[in-house]
Design an enzyme around this catalytic site. Structure first.
Site, mmCIF file in Angstrom:
data_model
loop_
_atom_site.group_PDB
_atom_site.id
_atom_site.type_symbol
_atom_site.label_atom_id
_atom_site.label_comp_id
_atom_site.label_asym_id
_atom_site.label_seq_id
_atom_site.Cartn_x
_atom_site.Cartn_y
_atom_site.Cartn_z
ATOM 1 C CG ASN A 78 -6.931 -5.824 -4.013
ATOM 2 O OD1 ASN A 78 -8.101 -5.859 -4.426
ATOM 3 N ND2 ASN A 78 -6.588 -6.405 -2.868
ATOM 4 C CG ASP A 140 4.652 -11.968 5.355
ATOM 5 O OD1 ASP A 140 3.520 -11.983 4.796
ATOM 6 O OD2 ASP A 140 4.782 -11.842 6.587
ATOM 7 C CG ASP A 146 -1.991 -1.716 4.987
ATOM 8 O OD1 ASP A 146 -3.043 -1.227 4.505
ATOM 9 O OD2 ASP A 146 -1.990 -2.691 5.754
ATOM 10 N N GLY A 181 6.665 -10.426 8.266
ATOM 11 C CA GLY A 181 5.908 -9.594 9.204
ATOM 12 C C GLY A 181 5.509 -8.248 8.632
#
Length: 192
Positions: A78, A140, A146, A181
């Site tokens: 990032n 979220d 990932d 989540g």
């Protein structure tokens, strides 16, 4: 998000060496830095020596050796991670391109930097391409990086071009940020 290394930091170079045969049957090694750096270096070395494609998501951010970077085909930082590795400020797309060229000079073939709401940028020695992200209100963002890397590996495995792979990875990460989540939000390919 908090990282509690726990079992991850018990992984050893010997654990990787004992599983060397697994590297024979894979096409891509996708790894990150949530295990000891010596373990990542050994896994990358094994994959690279066997002609496998190496994707390194350098999270959490840390300075990496030129020896390791020379064995990485795709580095997927990032903005903060790119700044750490290149030791340059990354506050704009132009900064990301310049910092990516600094990393490429150390041996990496492709730098694909995720830019949050701005999308992602792919930089090679000779070119760069920006993939925009559609505006949205995330629920979220945990696990988005990932998921992006999983989409990237999947696209490369299925033979997509790098640009098409980035579009796929963007779709995967967008699905993740629209649910609560890190684990429950990971989509299947059918959902993409």
């Amino acid at each position: 998000m908090v990282l509690v290394p726990g079992a991850n930091h018990t992984l050893s170079v010997e654990d990787i060496t004992k599983q060397e045969a697994l590297f024979d049957s894979c096409d891509i090694l996708l790894t990150q830095l949530e295990v000891p750096l010596s373990v990542v270096e050994k896994a990358v070395e094994l994959a690279y020596s066997k002609g496998k494609t190496v994707i390194l998501n350098p999270a959490p951010a840390q300075v990496l050796s030129p020896k390791l970077l020379k064995m990485v085909h795709y580095l997927t930082p990032n903005e903060h991670e790119l700044a750490t590795i290149s030791r340059e400020k990354v506050e704009s797309i132009d900064d990301a391109i310049q910092a990516s060229h600094q990393v490429i000079s150390l041996g990496v073939e492709h730098v694909i930097t995720t830019l949050g709401a701005k999308g992602s940028i792919h930089v090679t020695q000779d070119s760069h391409d920006l993939v925009h992200s559609e505006p949205m209100q995330p629920v979220d963002t945990t696990g988005a990086g990932d998921a992006y890397n999983a989409g990237l590996a999947t696209g490369l495995l299925t033979g997509l071009s790098v640009l098409d792979t980035m579009h796929l990875a963007t779709k995967v990460s967008r699905k993740v940020i629209m649910k609560e989540g890190a684990q429950p939000s990971i989509p299947t390919m059918e959902e993409i």
